[in-house]
Design a protein around this motif. Structure first.
Motif, PDB file in Angstrom:
ATOM      1  N   UNK A  25       0.830  -1.210   0.000  1.00 37.22           N
ATOM      2  CA  UNK A  25       0.000   0.000   0.000  1.00 37.22           C
ATOM      3  C   UNK A  25       0.861   1.255   0.000  1.00 37.22           C
ATOM      4  N   UNK A  26       1.909   1.244   0.799  1.00 38.18           N
ATOM      5  CA  UNK A  26       2.818   2.383   0.859  1.00 38.18           C
ATOM      6  C   UNK A  26       3.525   2.602  -0.475  1.00 38.18           C
ATOM      7  N   UNK A  27       3.927   1.515  -1.110  1.00 40.36           N
ATOM      8  CA  UNK A  27       4.596   1.603  -2.418  1.00 40.36           C
ATOM      9  C   UNK A  27       3.652   2.220  -3.445  1.00 40.36           C
ATOM     10  N   UNK A  28       2.413   1.735  -3.501  1.00 43.42           N
ATOM     11  CA  UNK A  28       1.447   2.279  -4.463  1.00 43.42           C
ATOM     12  C   UNK A  28       1.235   3.771  -4.230  1.00 43.42           C
ATOM     13  N   UNK A  29       1.162   4.159  -2.964  1.00 49.59           N
ATOM     14  CA  UNK A  29       0.962   5.561  -2.620  1.00 49.59           C
ATOM     15  C   UNK A  29       2.164   6.412  -3.014  1.00 49.59           C
ATOM     16  N   UNK A  30       3.367   5.977  -2.633  1.00 48.87           N
ATOM     17  CA  UNK A  30       4.574   6.756  -2.915  1.00 48.87           C
ATOM     18  C   UNK A  30       4.868   6.849  -4.408  1.00 48.87           C
ATOM     19  N   UNK A  31       4.542   5.789  -5.155  1.00 49.00           N
ATOM     20  CA  UNK A  31       4.780   5.812  -6.598  1.00 49.00           C
ATOM     21  C   UNK A  31       3.631   6.472  -7.347  1.00 49.00           C
ATOM     22  N   UNK A  32       2.552   6.775  -6.642  1.00 47.54           N
ATOM     23  CA  UNK A  32       1.362   7.413  -7.212  1.00 47.54           C
ATOM     24  C   UNK A  32       0.781   6.590  -8.358  1.00 47.54           C
ATOM     25  N   UNK A  33       0.661   5.282  -8.115  1.00 49.64           N
ATOM     26  CA  UNK A  33       0.012   4.388  -9.070  1.00 49.64           C
ATOM     27  C   UNK A  33      -1.175   3.741  -8.379  1.00 49.64           C
TER      28      UNK A  33
END
Length: 101
Positions: free
Chosen positions: A71-79
């Motif tokens: 979830x954090x990765x999706x948020x930080x990468x804005x995908x």
């Protein structure tokens, strides 16, 4: 169907703003630098399409922690999807692989 009007999905298409990736492929790859070391580990695992359970077993973390990292990765990468994160992982690996593979 006219091939000029046919929508073809490719890695670069899925990393465009029209498909939910803010700023396009280059901007998304630059945002990989925002990830923590552990999040990068998870990102590289995502290139194989694993479930949260698979990630948790590979990294010896709980499934809940794996889910939080994703979830954090999706948020930080804005995908918006794991598929987009998987494509980023593949592109990032291709750019940073010492063997160029």
């Amino acid at each position: 169907m006219d091939s000029r009007n046919e929508c073809r999905i490719c890695a670069l298409c899925l990393l465009t703003p029209e498909h939910g990736a803010e700023g396009g492929a280059t901007a998304v790859l630059e945002r990989v630098g925002l990830l923590s070391h552990r999040e990068r580990d998870v990102l590289l695992l995502l290139s194989g399409g694993p479930s949260n359970r698979d990630i948790s077993q590979a990294l010896c973390i709980s499934e809940r922690t794996a889910k939080a990292h994703v979830s954090s990765i999706l948020s930080k990468l804005a995908v918006k999807s794991r598929l987009q994160a998987c494509l980023i992982a593949c592109a990032y690996h291709a750019q940073n692989c010492p063997k160029g593979q």
